[in-house]
Design an enzyme around this catalytic site. Structure first.
Site, PDB file in Angstrom:
ATOM      1  N   LYS A  35      24.154 -85.170  22.375  1.00 16.38           N
ATOM      2  CA  LYS A  35      25.192 -85.420  21.367  1.00 16.38           C
ATOM      3  C   LYS A  35      25.224 -86.874  20.913  1.00 16.38           C
ATOM      4  O   LYS A  35      24.667 -87.759  21.540  1.00 16.38           O
ATOM      5  CB  LYS A  35      26.543 -84.929  21.877  1.00 16.38           C
ATOM      6  CG  LYS A  35      26.593 -83.388  21.775  1.00 16.38           C
ATOM      7  CD  LYS A  35      27.946 -82.799  21.997  1.00 16.38           C
ATOM      8  CE  LYS A  35      27.858 -81.286  21.710  1.00 16.38           C
ATOM      9  NZ  LYS A  35      28.988 -80.545  22.215  1.00 16.38           N
ATOM     10  N   ARG A  88      25.944 -77.271  29.695  1.00 20.67           N
ATOM     11  CA  ARG A  88      25.178 -76.592  28.635  1.00 20.67           C
ATOM     12  C   ARG A  88      24.176 -77.581  28.068  1.00 20.67           C
ATOM     13  O   ARG A  88      24.565 -78.620  27.551  1.00 20.67           O
ATOM     14  CB  ARG A  88      26.158 -76.111  27.551  1.00 20.67           C
ATOM     15  CG  ARG A  88      25.526 -75.478  26.333  1.00 20.67           C
ATOM     16  CD  ARG A  88      26.595 -75.217  25.272  1.00 20.67           C
ATOM     17  NE  ARG A  88      26.049 -74.573  24.097  1.00 20.67           N
ATOM     18  CZ  ARG A  88      25.444 -75.213  23.093  1.00 20.67           C
ATOM     19  NH1 ARG A  88      25.324 -76.530  23.130  1.00 20.67           N
ATOM     20  NH2 ARG A  88      24.978 -74.549  22.056  1.00 20.67           N
TER      21      ARG A  88
HETATM   22  N1  PMM Z   1      28.538 -77.672  21.251  1.00 27.20           N
HETATM   23  C1  PMM Z   1      27.684 -77.140  20.369  1.00 27.20           C
HETATM   24  C2  PMM Z   1      27.486 -75.750  20.325  1.00 27.20           C
HETATM   25  N2  PMM Z   1      28.141 -74.925  21.181  1.00 27.20           N
HETATM   26  N3  PMM Z   1      29.636 -74.622  22.975  1.00 27.20           N
HETATM   27  C3  PMM Z   1      30.489 -75.138  23.849  1.00 27.20           C
HETATM   28  N4  PMM Z   1      31.137 -74.323  24.718  1.00 27.20           N
HETATM   29  N5  PMM Z   1      30.747 -76.472  23.920  1.00 27.20           N
HETATM   30  C4  PMM Z   1      30.147 -77.360  23.073  1.00 27.20           C
HETATM   31  O1  PMM Z   1      30.434 -78.572  23.158  1.00 27.20           O
HETATM   32  C5  PMM Z   1      29.217 -76.857  22.120  1.00 27.20           C
HETATM   33  C6  PMM Z   1      28.999 -75.450  22.105  1.00 27.20           C
HETATM   34  C7  PMM Z   1      26.952 -78.037  19.423  1.00 27.20           C
HETATM   35  O2  PMM Z   1      25.706 -78.443  19.911  1.00 27.20           O
HETATM   36  P1  PMM Z   1      24.257 -77.876  19.441  1.00 27.20           P
HETATM   37  O3  PMM Z   1      24.402 -77.269  18.066  1.00 27.20           O
HETATM   38  O4  PMM Z   1      23.396 -79.071  19.455  1.00 27.20           O
HETATM   39  O5  PMM Z   1      23.804 -76.874  20.442  1.00 27.20           O
END
Ligand code: PMM
Length: 304
Positions: free
Chosen positions: A225, A265
């Site tokens: 991030k 994650r």
């Molecule tokens: N951030 C993204 C996508 N899904 N889900 C949860 N539970 N928490 C998060 O902070 C989160 C998420 C965005 O990141 P990406 O698009 O790079 O995967």
């Protein structure tokens, strides 16, 4: 919720003795950090299986980018992206979470074999979401979310980011429980980067203990991030590209695991799988070693 060993546990999911690793499969052409790379069913399923081979305990499949400013995909397109991947991974026995804000996608993904619904809006984007998850008896991630990004990011203003995130998550948890999702199936997530700048994200990571007071397993999603870009920026202030933030992501994984997170994650699994294992081994050593006087006390005694 926690089991006898004190580890947080989510009903309806396997029990992991250490912080679990959730590997990300973004079936999108435009995700913030790995968009486009796994944008067809065969590649996405293969990538999910690779993540499991590298140490992922579960795989989070999403068909819609939540990156700031991203336009929403329509429902038919999201279903077309996500459901075949869920089906393909489920047939291989993978524990799957579906990353969606749409009740219809959650419902079909659960029917196709997903075990968990991860909704970045915490059930706010689609009024049918809570009922669908409650009816299926599925676990649910409630992430802290202040709405779709508006011009000027008016939602990203806090006086006390940790206190406000805890209070707002608490209110969402109450609403979700009221909607019928079981207490022991709820996971909370501070939503790093969602209406939050680097200082906000770091403040939240510094006080994961406060988020744990909500009494639910905690998911931390820091992977690649923007705040890591800020931390790693060179003297010219330029952040490294998202894919060069994996070592920093693994460092956050170790810190989150040590703080008691239920899961992290991440896009790149291998380093985080090592990080959570090291955190677990250190924790076990701490539990096993008897309490001793501090060196200071020792020295004072020796001097007498
Ligand atoms: N951030 C993204 C996508 N899904 N889900 C949860 N539970 N928490 C998060 O902070 C989160 C998420 C965005 O990141 P990406 O698009 O790079 O995967």
């Amino acid at each position: 919720m926690s089991n006898r060993s004190g580890r947080p546990h989510v009903a309806g999911l396997p029990h992991w003795e250490r912080c679990a690793v959730m590997g990300v499969v973004n079936v999108t052409p435009d995700s913030f950090s790995d968009g486009g790379r796994w944008f067809d069913t065969t590649n996405a399923v293969k990538h999910g299986l690779d993540l499991v081979a590298q140490g992922a305990d579960l795989v989070d499949v999403g068909g819609e980018s939540t990156r700031p400013g991203a336009t929403r995909v329509d429902e038919a397109e999201e279903l077309k992206r996500v459901i075949p991947v869920v089906r393909g991974l489920a047939s291989e026995g993978v524990t799957i979470s579906v990353d969606t804000m749409r009740a219809s996608v959650a419902e079909q993904a659960l029917a196709a074999g997903a075990a968990l619904v991860n909704d970045v809006s915490g059930g706010l984007a689609d009024p049918a979401m809570i009922r669908v998850v409650a009816d299926a008896g599925a676990p649910f991630v409630v992430m802290h979310w202040r709405g779709f990004l508006q011009g000027g990011n008016v939602q990203g203003i806090y006086e006390d980011v940790v206190g406000e995130v805890v209070d707002e998550l608490h209110a969402r948890v109450e609403a979700v429980l009221e909607g019928g999702i079981a207490q022991d199936r709820l996971i909370v997530d501070p939503g790093l980067g969602f209406s939050k700048d680097a200082e906000h994200d770091l403040a939240l990571l510094a006080r994961l203990d406060r988020l744990l007071t909500l009494g639910h397993p905690l998911l931390v999603a820091a992977s690649r991030k923007r705040f890591l870009g800020r931390v790693l920026a060179g003297p010219d202030g330029a952040p490294p590209p998202a894919r060069e933030r994996d070592a920093a992501t693994a460092a956050v994984s170790a810190l989150a695991a040590q703080a008691g997170a239920w899961a992290v994650r991440v896009h790149e699994v291998r380093a985080t799988a090592d990080a959570v294992r090291v955190a677990h081994a250190v924790e076990e050593a701490r539990t096993a070693s008897p309490a001793r006087p501090t060196p200071g006390a020792h020295g004072a005694e020796g001097a007498r």
